[in-house]
Design a protein around this motif. Structure first.
Motif, PDB file in Angstrom:
ATOM      1  N   LEU A 264       0.820  -1.217   0.000  1.00 27.46           N
ATOM      2  CA  LEU A 264       0.000   0.000   0.000  1.00 27.46           C
ATOM      3  C   LEU A 264       0.850   1.261   0.000  1.00 27.46           C
ATOM      4  O   LEU A 264       0.458   2.282  -0.541  1.00 27.46           O
ATOM      5  CB  LEU A 264      -0.969  -0.025   1.182  1.00 27.46           C
ATOM      6  CG  LEU A 264      -2.094  -1.068   1.040  1.00 27.46           C
ATOM      7  CD1 LEU A 264      -2.779  -1.322   2.368  1.00 27.46           C
ATOM      8  CD2 LEU A 264      -3.114  -0.636  -0.014  1.00 27.46           C
ATOM      9  N   SER A 265       2.040   1.179   0.590  1.00 30.54           N
ATOM     10  CA  SER A 265       2.882   2.386   0.585  1.00 30.54           C
ATOM     11  C   SER A 265       3.423   2.663  -0.824  1.00 30.54           C
ATOM     12  O   SER A 265       3.599   3.807  -1.211  1.00 30.54           O
ATOM     13  CB  SER A 265       4.017   2.281   1.608  1.00 30.54           C
ATOM     14  OG  SER A 265       4.745   1.110   1.394  1.00 30.54           O
ATOM     15  N   ILE A 266       3.622   1.605  -1.610  1.00 31.67           N
ATOM     16  CA  ILE A 266       4.063   1.807  -2.997  1.00 31.67           C
ATOM     17  C   ILE A 266       2.917   2.349  -3.847  1.00 31.67           C
ATOM     18  O   ILE A 266       3.100   3.207  -4.707  1.00 31.67           O
ATOM     19  CB  ILE A 266       4.616   0.478  -3.562  1.00 31.67           C
ATOM     20  CG1 ILE A 266       5.988   0.222  -2.927  1.00 31.67           C
ATOM     21  CG2 ILE A 266       4.730   0.514  -5.077  1.00 31.67           C
ATOM     22  CD1 ILE A 266       6.594  -1.109  -3.236  1.00 31.67           C
ATOM     23  N   VAL A 267       1.694   1.867  -3.559  1.00 27.81           N
ATOM     24  CA  VAL A 267       0.510   2.318  -4.304  1.00 27.81           C
ATOM     25  C   VAL A 267       0.229   3.802  -4.059  1.00 27.81           C
ATOM     26  O   VAL A 267      -0.145   4.542  -4.963  1.00 27.81           O
ATOM     27  CB  VAL A 267      -0.709   1.452  -3.895  1.00 27.81           C
ATOM     28  CG1 VAL A 267      -2.000   2.004  -4.472  1.00 27.81           C
ATOM     29  CG2 VAL A 267      -0.495   0.010  -4.344  1.00 27.81           C
TER      30      VAL A 267
ATOM     31  N   VAL B 253      -5.405   5.213   2.950  1.00 31.49           N
ATOM     32  CA  VAL B 253      -5.763   3.902   3.499  1.00 31.49           C
ATOM     33  C   VAL B 253      -6.348   4.033   4.904  1.00 31.49           C
ATOM     34  O   VAL B 253      -5.833   4.790   5.726  1.00 31.49           O
ATOM     35  CB  VAL B 253      -4.508   3.000   3.593  1.00 31.49           C
ATOM     36  CG1 VAL B 253      -4.882   1.623   4.152  1.00 31.49           C
ATOM     37  CG2 VAL B 253      -3.849   2.841   2.233  1.00 31.49           C
ATOM     38  N   VAL B 254      -7.408   3.245   5.152  1.00 34.80           N
ATOM     39  CA  VAL B 254      -7.910   3.069   6.515  1.00 34.80           C
ATOM     40  C   VAL B 254      -7.512   1.657   6.940  1.00 34.80           C
ATOM     41  O   VAL B 254      -7.968   0.670   6.352  1.00 34.80           O
ATOM     42  CB  VAL B 254      -9.451   3.208   6.571  1.00 34.80           C
ATOM     43  CG1 VAL B 254      -9.952   2.976   7.998  1.00 34.80           C
ATOM     44  CG2 VAL B 254      -9.886   4.582   6.061  1.00 34.80           C
ATOM     45  N   PHE B 255      -6.617   1.553   7.917  1.00 37.47           N
ATOM     46  CA  PHE B 255      -6.204   0.237   8.410  1.00 37.47           C
ATOM     47  C   PHE B 255      -7.152  -0.230   9.512  1.00 37.47           C
ATOM     48  O   PHE B 255      -7.445   0.516  10.445  1.00 37.47           O
ATOM     49  CB  PHE B 255      -4.782   0.282   8.978  1.00 37.47           C
ATOM     50  CG  PHE B 255      -3.705   0.318   7.925  1.00 37.47           C
ATOM     51  CD1 PHE B 255      -3.608  -0.692   6.971  1.00 37.47           C
ATOM     52  CD2 PHE B 255      -2.773   1.358   7.894  1.00 37.47           C
ATOM     53  CE1 PHE B 255      -2.608  -0.655   6.000  1.00 37.47           C
ATOM     54  CE2 PHE B 255      -1.769   1.394   6.927  1.00 37.47           C
ATOM     55  CZ  PHE B 255      -1.690   0.379   5.975  1.00 37.47           C
TER      56      PHE B 255
ATOM     57  N   ALA C  58      -1.566   7.193   7.310  1.00 35.31           N
ATOM     58  CA  ALA C  58      -2.747   6.326   7.199  1.00 35.31           C
ATOM     59  C   ALA C  58      -3.704   6.633   8.342  1.00 35.31           C
ATOM     60  O   ALA C  58      -3.351   7.343   9.279  1.00 35.31           O
ATOM     61  CB  ALA C  58      -2.330   4.855   7.255  1.00 35.31           C
ATOM     62  N   VAL C  59      -4.908   6.068   8.244  1.00 34.05           N
ATOM     63  CA  VAL C  59      -5.901   6.188   9.311  1.00 34.05           C
ATOM     64  C   VAL C  59      -6.032   4.804   9.947  1.00 34.05           C
ATOM     65  O   VAL C  59      -6.007   3.793   9.239  1.00 34.05           O
ATOM     66  CB  VAL C  59      -7.268   6.618   8.729  1.00 34.05           C
ATOM     67  CG1 VAL C  59      -8.343   6.656   9.806  1.00 34.05           C
ATOM     68  CG2 VAL C  59      -7.136   7.988   8.053  1.00 34.05           C
ATOM     69  N   LEU C  60      -6.147   4.755  11.263  1.00 28.74           N
ATOM     70  CA  LEU C  60      -6.255   3.477  11.961  1.00 28.74           C
ATOM     71  C   LEU C  60      -7.560   3.444  12.755  1.00 28.74           C
ATOM     72  O   LEU C  60      -7.854   4.364  13.508  1.00 28.74           O
ATOM     73  CB  LEU C  60      -5.057   3.314  12.912  1.00 28.74           C
ATOM     74  CG  LEU C  60      -5.138   2.282  14.051  1.00 28.74           C
ATOM     75  CD1 LEU C  60      -5.209   0.866  13.510  1.00 28.74           C
ATOM     76  CD2 LEU C  60      -3.930   2.399  14.979  1.00 28.74           C
ATOM     77  N   ILE C  61      -8.359   2.386  12.546  1.00 30.05           N
ATOM     78  CA  ILE C  61      -9.523   2.168  13.421  1.00 30.05           C
ATOM     79  C   ILE C  61      -9.423   0.738  13.947  1.00 30.05           C
ATOM     80  O   ILE C  61      -9.347  -0.209  13.167  1.00 30.05           O
ATOM     81  CB  ILE C  61     -10.876   2.322  12.683  1.00 30.05           C
ATOM     82  CG1 ILE C  61     -10.930   3.621  11.867  1.00 30.05           C
ATOM     83  CG2 ILE C  61     -12.023   2.314  13.697  1.00 30.05           C
ATOM     84  CD1 ILE C  61     -12.225   3.793  11.059  1.00 30.05           C
ATOM     85  N   LYS C  62      -9.391   0.605  15.262  1.00 34.17           N
ATOM     86  CA  LYS C  62      -9.335  -0.747  15.841  1.00 34.17           C
ATOM     87  C   LYS C  62     -10.699  -1.405  15.719  1.00 34.17           C
ATOM     88  O   LYS C  62     -11.720  -0.713  15.729  1.00 34.17           O
ATOM     89  CB  LYS C  62      -8.901  -0.671  17.310  1.00 34.17           C
ATOM     90  CG  LYS C  62      -7.467  -0.196  17.458  1.00 34.17           C
ATOM     91  CD  LYS C  62      -6.998  -0.280  18.900  1.00 34.17           C
ATOM     92  CE  LYS C  62      -5.529   0.158  18.989  1.00 34.17           C
ATOM     93  NZ  LYS C  62      -5.048   0.199  20.367  1.00 34.17           N
TER      94      LYS C  62
ATOM     95  N   GLY D   3      -2.122  10.015   0.866  1.00 32.54           N
ATOM     96  CA  GLY D   3      -1.482   9.287  -0.241  1.00 32.54           C
ATOM     97  C   GLY D   3      -0.015   9.655  -0.384  1.00 32.54           C
ATOM     98  O   GLY D   3       0.853   8.803  -0.564  1.00 32.54           O
ATOM     99  N   LYS D   4       0.246  10.958  -0.270  1.00 36.46           N
ATOM    100  CA  LYS D   4       1.632  11.442  -0.405  1.00 36.46           C
ATOM    101  C   LYS D   4       2.493  10.934   0.756  1.00 36.46           C
ATOM    102  O   LYS D   4       3.623  10.483   0.566  1.00 36.46           O
ATOM    103  CB  LYS D   4       1.606  12.982  -0.426  1.00 36.46           C
ATOM    104  CG  LYS D   4       2.882  13.633  -0.929  1.00 36.46           C
ATOM    105  CD  LYS D   4       2.730  15.143  -0.999  1.00 36.46           C
ATOM    106  CE  LYS D   4       2.829  15.731   0.402  1.00 36.46           C
ATOM    107  NZ  LYS D   4       2.381  17.098   0.547  1.00 36.46           N
ATOM    108  N   ASN D   5       1.952  10.989   1.975  1.00 35.89           N
ATOM    109  CA  ASN D   5       2.720  10.572   3.162  1.00 35.89           C
ATOM    110  C   ASN D   5       2.999   9.068   3.189  1.00 35.89           C
ATOM    111  O   ASN D   5       4.063   8.633   3.625  1.00 35.89           O
ATOM    112  CB  ASN D   5       2.007  10.981   4.452  1.00 35.89           C
ATOM    113  CG  ASN D   5       2.045  12.488   4.648  1.00 35.89           C
ATOM    114  OD1 ASN D   5       2.778  13.190   3.949  1.00 35.89           O
ATOM    115  ND2 ASN D   5       1.256  12.993   5.574  1.00 35.89           N
TER     116      ASN D   5
END
Length: 363
Positions: A275-278, A282-284, A308-312, A338-340
């Motif tokens: 995903l970092s190459i894409v 992203v929401v993880f 990215a965004v993280l939701i447990k 996306g850039k980060n």
């Protein structure tokens, strides 16, 4: 003279097998006459996946230690002794120049035996939180290839090389345009596309979430490419509409990534590196059921860098709707994420790992 001999060991899950095959393919490109032998765990998926990739594999009678008292744990000492003996005879017979371990319990006995015979060994650790097998082997190996910063918490600093995790070639080259990808799936260019990934087998909680939120997605006019996994396909295929495409498995990942505006994914090491190459927002949603909760730690290594965004899982009910709506309506935020995440990419990982192996041969 390039008829070197390599043993590659790792397995238990796709996360350990895929990098092992990628590293072998890279070494084969560099040394066409080299010989390869894979060593895995007898009853795990590597026994099928490795021969499909064209390599010979031998299996050890080994499994991980369970966290609770079970019959498997009582058998563990016997399995360990049996595996050490078999690993010893494999190493003696094959006489490798270098042994490469990609983690998972099968690589433990093999690298242990190879190192005791002074055969140089390389470890590849995919996660931001090191696995037990790799931690136990760290003092015995020459080099440890990692994908995250701060790994000296687990390993001797002088052995660490930050290479990244191997990813599929078609993603690194990413030749598919958004237009081609939308046409391939039959999606409309004017509506946003959400890609949902749960790993090859699927992710139960992510699938439940998608089903629960179908009316939300529809009200936001979102098109969905939903990889629900082989285990869940029969349960969810009836939700297919012109805007909701349901797949057990996505063979054309490059098309799926190119079509997506936003991605929801598990946070296994391989997925995170891909995903970092894409370079898309992203929401993880990490799986809480993995060793040492390493998926949450992988995801946090990215959210700490605003990548990215993280939701447990336990917070999905309370937070998902709000977080998703905000992200979908904010184009600037999507671009920033996306850039980060792209800044974290290490697209030459496979080559870099192979070069570390090469240094050991040349010594």
């Amino acid at each position: 003279m390039d008829n070197y001999r390599f043993i590659v060991s790792g397995g238990g899950t796709g996360g350990h097998i895929y990098p092992a095959i990628a590293i072998a393919n890279q070494l084969k490109e560099m040394y066409p006459n080299a010989e390869f032998l894979f060593v895995g765990a007898k009853d795990r998926m590597e026994m099928e996946k490795v021969p499909q990739a064209g390599y010979i594999i031998q299996g050890l009678w080994i499994s991980g230690l369970q966290r609770k008292l079970t019959l498997k744990n009582i058998l563990f000492p016997f399995k360990l002794i049996s595996s050490l003996l078999k690993a010893n005879s494999i190493v003696k017979k094959f006489k490798p120049d270098v042994v490469i371990g990609t983690g998972g319990f099968a690589s433990g006995p093999l690298l242990r035996m190879a190192a005791s015979k002074n055969i140089p060994c390389v470890l590849q650790e995919q996660n931001s939180y090191a696995g037990i097998t790799n931690k136990l082997l760290a003092n015995k190996v020459k080099k440890i290839c990692v994908a995250y910063d701060g790994m000296e918490r687990f390993f001797p600093a002088n052995k660490i090389v930050k290479t990244g995790n191997p990813v599929r070639k078609d993603l690194v080259e990413m030749k598919v345009s958004k237009e081609e990808a939308l046409a391939f799936f039959g999606l409309k260019p004017e509506k946003p596309v959400l890609l949902i990934l749960g790993g090859s087998l699927g992710a139960k909680r992510i699938n439940m979430l998608v089903k629960e939120q179908l009316s939300l997605f529809s009200s936001l006019d979102v098109q969905i490419v939903w990889q629900c996994g082989k285990l869940y396909y029969d349960e969810y295929k009836s939700y297919q509409t012109k805007d909701v495409l349901v797949f057990d498995f996505l063979n054309k990942m490059d098309f799926a990534y190119a079509a997506a505006d936003v991605i929801i994914s598990r946070a296994g090491a391989g997925s995170v590196s891909e995903l970092s190459i894409v370079g898309k927002p992203v929401v993880f949603i990490p799986s809480p059921n993995v060793a040492e909760d390493h998926q949450t730690k992988n995801a946090m290594a990215y959210t700490d860098k605003d990548a990215a965004v993280l939701i447990k899982e336990k917070d999905l009910e309370a937070n998902f709707k709000t977080v998703f709506k905000e992200l979908l309506s904010n184009k600037e935020r999507q671009l920033e994420l996306g850039k980060n995440i792209k800044k974290q990419a290490l697209p030459n990982a496979t080559k870099n790992i192979a070069l570390e192996v090469e240094k050991l041969i040349k010594k």
